[in-house]
Design an enzyme around this catalytic site. Structure first.
Site, PDB file in Angstrom:
ATOM      1  N   GLU A  91      -5.392  -8.833  -0.415  1.00  0.00           N
ATOM      2  CA  GLU A  91      -4.561  -7.682  -0.092  1.00  0.00           C
ATOM      3  C   GLU A  91      -5.170  -6.857   1.037  1.00  0.00           C
ATOM      4  O   GLU A  91      -4.451  -6.342   1.898  1.00  0.00           O
ATOM      5  CB  GLU A  91      -4.387  -6.800  -1.329  1.00  0.00           C
ATOM      6  CG  GLU A  91      -3.472  -7.378  -2.384  1.00  0.00           C
ATOM      7  CD  GLU A  91      -2.005  -7.237  -2.009  1.00  0.00           C
ATOM      8  OE1 GLU A  91      -1.352  -6.290  -2.457  1.00  0.00           O
ATOM      9  OE2 GLU A  91      -1.520  -8.082  -1.227  1.00  0.00           O
ATOM     10  N   THR A 140       5.715   1.668   7.886  1.00  0.00           N
ATOM     11  CA  THR A 140       4.653   2.288   7.105  1.00  0.00           C
ATOM     12  C   THR A 140       3.968   3.422   7.867  1.00  0.00           C
ATOM     13  O   THR A 140       3.664   4.465   7.298  1.00  0.00           O
ATOM     14  CB  THR A 140       3.590   1.224   6.729  1.00  0.00           C
ATOM     15  OG1 THR A 140       4.249   0.172   6.040  1.00  0.00           O
ATOM     16  CG2 THR A 140       2.520   1.821   5.846  1.00  0.00           C
TER      17      THR A 140
END
Length: 361
Positions: free
Chosen positions: A177, A233
């Site tokens: 991640e 984002t």
């Protein structure tokens, strides 16, 4: 699966043992061989398959520290032994990504997770080749990369008799991640452990599973709406306040505690109320989403009939999701769906509507 003109509807039910049903079971013994003065870990089978589910994070005041797994679609990874190639990782093929994902292990979340899993296992006498069946759409806001990483870690671990626990494998998922979406465990933790997971700390890693209703199999349904709207984002992070009023901090702390209490006691009404009580993140992000406030009000109105408990914005990378919380025997979302065009928000804003259940491993 049911379809309408503007919405795809998916129904998913609670499962407490999904990974065990879909995972090709491995032998429990782990053999070691000594070669060249080193101790190597031998595989106990030539192939292992693992499935990991979708996840939802950023749950209202649980922003960045609470996530859950949901039943239904997910990613599947098949790991095979590469004889006499210790530590080597190869991605053989990826199915379902339309050619968008890299086959270079270091540039792909399954490759990174596999590499990190082999490190956790120690000296292995072989390498692994991986095949990914992508069941989750990329950028769906459903923890797509976390599902891939979790499935890869669990499959590679399975080749060697599963000596590592799911909690230990979260470290491999975290490394994956970190390379693709940031160092956070609120997706990969639930993907491996199932259900609701509280991230107490990432360094050192401390995860706290939260069984809904104390683990008494109560059904908990979510309805996720994916608007046809791109939320970069960078833009969404830029509006987050650097400082918050003392009163707001107290409110979100209180509501975060209420979230945890609602999950543990199985109180869906309290859970929905707490989700809808964020005064720090949602107020600054909602104005950036066209029609958001009108949709939220329409959903609440429809919820008086369909069982709506609460609503919050869930934002993951480039996807905005409106998260409705229901506690019903079967998902009833048609009423809420029909309210969208009458809400005053542009109808084309809405792309997908999912009813999903919390998935328990």
């Amino acid at each position: 699966m049911q379809h309408s003109k503007c919405l795809n509807v998916h129904h998913r039910r609670v499962s407490r043992a999904a990974i065990n049903r879909r995972f090709v079971k491995t032998k429990t013994s782990v053999r070691h061989v000594v070669a060249g003065g080193k101790v190597y870990l031998d595989p106990v089978q030539n192939e292992a398959t693992a499935f990991a589910p979708a996840t939802v994070a950023n749950l209202g005041p649980g922003f960045d520290w609470l996530g859950c797994a949901v039943e239904g679609e997910g990613d599947t990874v098949i790991a095979k032994v590469l004889p006499d190639q210790p530590g080597k990782v190869v991605i053989e093929s990826i199915i379902g990504d339309n050619g968008r994902l890299s086959l270079v292990p270091e540039d792909n979340c399954i490759g990174i997770a596999a590499i990190e899993t082999l490190k956790l296992l120690g000296n292995t006498s072989c390498g692994v080749s991986l095949t990914l069946h992508k069941g989750l759409p990329l950028g769906s806001g459903l923890g797509s990369s976390a599902a891939s990483a979790a499935a890869a870690a669990w499959a590679v671990n399975g080749l060697f008799g599963s000596p590592l626990s799911k909690s230990e494998l979260v470290l491999a998922g975290l490394a994956s991640e970190a390379a693709v979406s940031g160092y956070h465990a609120d997706n990969v933790g639930p993907a491996l452990l199932g259900g609701f997971v509280l991230v107490r700390s990432c360094s050192p890693l401390q995860l706290v599973p939260l069984p809904f209703g104390g683990g008494n199999n109560q059904p908990l349904w979510f309805t996720l709406v994916n608007p046809m709207f791109e939320a970069p984002t960078k833009k969404m992070r830029a509006v987050l306040p650097q400082e918050v009023p003392f009163k707001s901090m107290i409110n979100n702390s209180c509501q975060g505690g209420s979230l945890v209490a609602a999950i543990l006691t199985g109180d869906a009404q309290l859970l929905g109320s707490a989700l809808d009580s964020d005064v720090i993140i949602e107020p600054v992000r909602a104005p950036l989403i066209p029609g958001m406030l009108a949709v939220k009000e329409a959903a609440k109105t429809a919820g008086r009939v369909s069982g709506l408990m609460g609503l919050c914005i869930h934002i993951h990378w480039k996807v905005v999701q409106l998260l409705f919380v229901l506690l019903v025997r079967t998902p009833r979302i048609q009423t809420a769906k029909g309210q969208h065009p009458r809400s005053g928000a542009p109808q084309q804003l809405f792309g997908q509507l999912h009813s999903v259940a919390v998935s328990w491993w």
